[in-house]
Design a protein around this motif. Sequence first.
Motif, PDB file in Angstrom:
ATOM      1  N   HIS A 111       0.815  -1.213  -0.131  1.00  0.00           N
ATOM      2  CA  HIS A 111       0.058   0.023   0.004  1.00  0.00           C
ATOM      3  C   HIS A 111       0.659   1.329  -0.094  1.00  0.00           C
ATOM      4  O   HIS A 111       0.504   2.397  -0.624  1.00  0.00           O
ATOM      5  CB  HIS A 111      -0.743   0.097   1.040  1.00  0.00           C
ATOM      6  CG  HIS A 111      -1.700   1.258   1.499  1.00  0.00           C
ATOM      7  ND1 HIS A 111      -2.637   1.577   0.672  1.00  0.00           N
ATOM      8  CD2 HIS A 111      -1.382   2.137   2.266  1.00  0.00           C
ATOM      9  CE1 HIS A 111      -3.305   2.807   1.006  1.00  0.00           C
ATOM     10  NE2 HIS A 111      -2.520   3.176   1.930  1.00  0.00           N
ATOM     11  N   HIS A 115       1.333   5.160  -2.343  1.00  0.00           N
ATOM     12  CA  HIS A 115       1.612   6.473  -1.986  1.00  0.00           C
ATOM     13  C   HIS A 115       2.795   7.031  -2.518  1.00  0.00           C
ATOM     14  O   HIS A 115       2.589   8.344  -3.296  1.00  0.00           O
ATOM     15  CB  HIS A 115       1.761   6.587  -0.472  1.00  0.00           C
ATOM     16  CG  HIS A 115       0.171   6.564   0.307  1.00  0.00           C
ATOM     17  ND1 HIS A 115      -0.875   7.525   0.041  1.00  0.00           N
ATOM     18  CD2 HIS A 115      -0.155   5.751   1.307  1.00  0.00           C
ATOM     19  CE1 HIS A 115      -1.707   7.200   0.790  1.00  0.00           C
ATOM     20  NE2 HIS A 115      -1.505   5.953   1.223  1.00  0.00           N
ATOM     21  N   HIS A 140      -0.210   6.259   8.673  1.00  0.00           N
ATOM     22  CA  HIS A 140       1.158   6.333   8.755  1.00  0.00           C
ATOM     23  C   HIS A 140       1.827   7.586   8.661  1.00  0.00           C
ATOM     24  O   HIS A 140       1.085   8.618   8.066  1.00  0.00           O
ATOM     25  CB  HIS A 140       1.713   5.332   7.387  1.00  0.00           C
ATOM     26  CG  HIS A 140       0.752   5.158   6.276  1.00  0.00           C
ATOM     27  ND1 HIS A 140       0.097   3.944   6.341  1.00  0.00           N
ATOM     28  CD2 HIS A 140       0.152   5.954   5.638  1.00  0.00           C
ATOM     29  CE1 HIS A 140      -0.849   4.016   5.210  1.00  0.00           C
ATOM     30  NE2 HIS A 140      -0.820   5.305   4.578  1.00  0.00           N
ATOM     31  N   ASP A 299      -6.044   7.521   0.323  1.00  0.00           N
ATOM     32  CA  ASP A 299      -6.153   6.188  -0.385  1.00  0.00           C
ATOM     33  C   ASP A 299      -6.814   5.890  -1.669  1.00  0.00           C
ATOM     34  O   ASP A 299      -8.148   6.293  -1.592  1.00  0.00           O
ATOM     35  CB  ASP A 299      -6.528   5.105   0.742  1.00  0.00           C
ATOM     36  CG  ASP A 299      -5.471   5.104   1.667  1.00  0.00           C
ATOM     37  OD1 ASP A 299      -4.652   5.647   1.862  1.00  0.00           O
ATOM     38  OD2 ASP A 299      -5.891   4.259   2.686  1.00  0.00           O
TER      39      ASP A 299
HETATM   40 FE   LIG Z   1      -2.727   5.213   2.935  1.00  0.00          FE
END
Ligand SMILES: [Fe+2]
Lengths: 346, 222
Positions: A111, A115, A140, A299
């Motif tokens: 994931h 980003h 995060h 996201d």
């Molecule tokens: Fe994320």
Amino acid sequence: MVILGIDTTCDDTSAGIVANGSQVLANVISSQYAAHEAFGGIVPMIAAREHTRQIGHIIRAAMQEAQVTFSDLDAVAVSNNQGLLLSLVVGVSAAKSIALACGIPLVGIHHLEGHIYSVLMAHEEVLRFPFLCLTVAGGHTLLLRVEDHGVYSLLGHTRDDAAGEAFDKVARRLGLGYPGGAAIEKLAKQGNAAAYAFPRPMITRSNLDFSFSGLKTAVMNLLDSAETFRKEDVAASFQQAVADVLVTKTLRAAKSEGLARIALAGGVAVNGLLRSQLTTEAAKRGCQVYLPAPSLCMDNGAMVAGAGYYLLRHRGADPLTIGVRANAPLGRLQVKYRHPAKYRSA
Amino acid sequence: MFSLLIDTSGPYSTVAVAQDAVVSGMSAILGRPAEKVHSQIKATLRATGIALSSLDSVTIVTGPGSWTGLNIGVTAAKTLAQVLRVDVLPISSLDALVAGRTWRYSRLCAVLSAGRGRVYRAWYDTDRGGTAQSGHHDAEVLTAEALEAELAQADGSALLIEYGKTVGSTLKYCSGIVQVLRLSPEAMIAAAAHALPLGPEEAITLTPAYMQASLAERDAKR
Ligand SMILES: [Fe+2]
């Protein structure tokens, strides 16, 4: 090359379609906020059911928006690492089914790679390796050295709350709506950032780790004890403290690593103050900051498709037997996943 | 007519291919459906020489059963149907437990563990030939004690059919127990004969039939 990207890492169901790694043809995101709101936190079982309910709609909507059919797809990419297991399995099952039924390559990505590539997608020509990447989101906050496609090393990360999580908790406490980051930024525009001297945790420490729990607590304590306060001033002062810490640590990392290119990614990368302060301060030190398109910060499936385009070329396709991992290694780093607390009360 | 059958509700993931309701190939694998079920589908099709593109329907066990497994299986079935433009036949794991074979009891009680000492259960009557009658929609979640009371009331006329290990071994008032470790393709085919087919567009909204709320939902209700 047309790639479908799917992300069901946490509580947003998303699918994006990207041509040749950077041309976003569609990017559809469905938030599960309403489904979890009543429970004060993300309920993994509900998240899985909502992903299952939404995934087909989201894929169909993305394909309609991009005006492509399944037969136009050249590959399918999916986040199979980093997130809630019950959520990840749904996106992975959909992606594998499409790969199988269309006879196209499957690419599993971490994931956080999504980003990182959200920035590369916008600056493919100029953002050369190696570069520094600050990823700031609800789940995060970390600084990575990006050496090459698929090669990363961790320079620092948050020891407690993620910066986005602190934004959401403070917003909730101030009675602002969701999403918290946008609400605080809006309110802060009318406030005085110097009104309250909130702590800048770990700002003077030489290491590159972050901590936002103490800052969040300081804001909460003020709101609990002060007889009167201006919400605008609290929002502005809090936002300034977060930006100061992030910018200082990032520039320190750039200096110690000898990197002049800095990428900023994640949901908090849409924050105007962080964007402008990092860009200005970096320029004073001869560094260039690269920002993702605002629509690729939170996201989303498009960043997964973008990452899939590059990683398919550099790492190759994955077998149908790839699994899912909650805390997955990214290069040499083992990322510790924390459930984003964006819906929990502070 | 070619159909693909998928069950990820229990400890085993079962994949089968059938031609005109006759099984032409199957595979059952213990555990890890997230990793294995798609390659299982590919291998089963390859072994039977049937192309994905010649499938006419996908039968899927929608639950009750393993929460993770069901989300994987339901998503796989309906996504395949979405791409291939074929129907989805949703079936219940409890129906599949009693379908496709004959029984010497007049009443059947199908159960599967719902965790924390509770079971999913559904009652079925059999016809003269010993075939379970479909159309029983009384499936619900019970405590072991409540199940015990129901079986006591049935007074020896009922057969308990449990999917895996549930609470059958601890029951006093149970005249007979059959333990099923995995759903057979034949049972799935028999259950699918009564399923309401969903077109690929309708199937998009299909979600697993959990029948019970998550703990968070139960806590919120209190
Ligand atoms: Fe994320």
